[in-house]
Write a protein that holds these residues in place. Sequence first.
Motif: not given
Length: 351
Positions: A70-75, A243-255, A288-294
Amino acid sequence: MSPDGQVLGAARPRKVLWRCTRVFRISIACSFVSATMAGMLHEMLRAKTLSELLGQDAGILTETIVWSAFSGILASLIVFRSTRSYNRWWEGCTVAHRMRAEWVEATATSFSLISHCGSDVMKVARFKDVMIRLVSMMHMAALAELHLEGRESSVGSDDFNTTCPGYQKLVAEMDEESLAAYHASHCKVELLCGWVQHLIMAHYHSGVMNTPPPLLTRSFQQLANGMVQYHQCLCLARTHFPKPYDIICRAMLLAHWLIAPLVTSQWSAHASWAALFTFFQVLVLWVLNGIAFELQNPFGSDDTDIDHGRLQAELDVTLIMMADPIACRAPVFDSTSPYSTSVASGDISFS
């Protein structure tokens, strides 16, 4: 330096630092909460409270294979997004500077052609004045359109134009019909580019720019190249990250934020180590996710985006410099100096 003598971008580093600090503040806050949860869960585990609560399902928290996958996929998702966002940001900066360079070269070519035609000095000066105004307005309109496409809120490009320093000077003495057409147009950059082309052709047919057509077409080619770069910038500004990619990243970050305290508390011998490991796991991914969003859109209103005001001010300084009489002639060197004699005879080395 700006036309009024101020240093461009003097406060920019502090704003960028503040923007980056905001990303870190949010990430640190989330990491601190997750680390606190890990420490509390570790104490509950020692008191057998967590084991009694989870029962037989507590064993899954000690399985490293599932958590590592799970951590590898998210990273991988976060790193891929960061890489693509940086590439978009760098490409946007590069194309925006190429757009400006092409229009500057078109202006310089036109000035060099008309300055050596032997035409009336006043007509040549008037041509340069009008072309400087039109090219500056064209660049300003392009930045305004990119700024509008890159902002999250809806702001008209006229609002950006009218708030830019020097806008009133650019439109001064313009006839009311043309000014009204400019404000009413939805394709301001294309309109201004057409005006520049008509300006060149009008002076060519009137005899003021009596230049051979093959040389004259160079200006049109450079104007067209600048328009191509402008539309590449529009493509970047209008094509957002999926947008779907962004939603998946946010959901996995929250999990990950919720599960990391549970897993780390099982692995650590002390609550402080559980909190520390959880803190850094969550911090790195959220930063990393915040910098990518900026960085995913370089034409927005964030302080990490392109400085539109600086680009415009530098263009204006360059255009004014090219209209100066000293820039319209080649420098003269003393042909009797020893250095010139050595160059003429070929007895000089530049190594």
